[in-house]
Design a protein around this motif. Sequence first.
Motif, short mmCIF file in Angstrom:
data_model
loop_
_atom_site.label_atom_id
_atom_site.label_comp_id
_atom_site.label_asym_id
_atom_site.label_seq_id
_atom_site.Cartn_x
_atom_site.Cartn_y
_atom_site.Cartn_z
N GLN A 49 7.36 0.04 -3.12
CA GLN A 49 6.69 0.21 -4.66
C GLN A 49 6.09 -1.31 -4.59
O GLN A 49 5.00 -1.71 -5.33
N MET A 50 6.99 -2.09 -4.50
CA MET A 50 7.03 -3.66 -4.64
C MET A 50 5.83 -4.32 -3.87
O MET A 50 5.07 -5.01 -4.06
N ALA A 51 6.16 -3.78 -2.60
CA ALA A 51 5.16 -4.29 -1.46
C ALA A 51 3.75 -3.73 -1.62
O ALA A 51 2.84 -4.64 -1.49
N GLY A 52 3.71 -2.50 -2.12
CA GLY A 52 2.45 -2.03 -2.66
C GLY A 52 1.71 -2.65 -3.80
O GLY A 52 0.57 -2.66 -3.78
N ARG A 53 2.49 -2.92 -4.57
CA ARG A 53 1.83 -3.64 -5.85
C ARG A 53 1.44 -5.02 -5.47
O ARG A 53 0.45 -5.57 -5.67
N TRP A 54 2.08 -5.77 -4.67
CA TRP A 54 1.69 -7.26 -4.08
C TRP A 54 0.33 -6.90 -3.35
O TRP A 54 -0.40 -7.71 -3.44
N LEU A 55 0.32 -6.01 -2.38
CA LEU A 55 -0.82 -5.72 -1.52
C LEU A 55 -1.94 -5.35 -2.31
O LEU A 55 -3.04 -5.97 -2.13
N LEU A 56 -1.95 -4.60 -3.44
CA LEU A 56 -2.87 -4.19 -4.26
C LEU A 56 -3.26 -5.22 -5.06
O LEU A 56 -4.58 -5.73 -5.14
N GLY A 57 -2.45 -6.40 -5.40
CA GLY A 57 -2.80 -7.50 -6.15
C GLY A 57 -3.52 -8.47 -5.09
O GLY A 57 -4.66 -9.06 -5.62
N LEU A 58 -3.21 -8.63 -4.11
CA LEU A 58 -3.92 -9.51 -3.21
C LEU A 58 -5.14 -9.01 -2.64
O LEU A 58 -6.20 -9.95 -2.43
N THR A 59 -5.21 -7.82 -2.73
CA THR A 59 -6.60 -7.03 -2.15
C THR A 59 -7.56 -7.31 -3.13
O THR A 59 -8.84 -7.65 -3.06
#
Length: 78
Positions: A35-45
């Motif tokens: 979940q944390m990796a997904g949040r970071w990936l969404l933010g970076l996108t």
Amino acid sequence: MSRRSEPVPFAFLAEADSFRSNVAPPPPERPSAGQMAGRWLLGLTIIAALVGSLVIGMPALSLNHTSATQQSQASQGR
């Protein structure tokens, strides 16, 4: 008409503000690594999309001075 002795029809609602419970709520669930990796990936996108749109849109926002000077020189030469 007779008046009631109770000024508020729902007096228990007024008392609810002062009520304190001795039961603690459960602690919040910690997000998993995925979940944390997904949040970071969404933010970076989202950030990359904003920067990309700015980079692509900058030439359209800039003034093209070379075509304006060429047109004015052509009209002066006539």
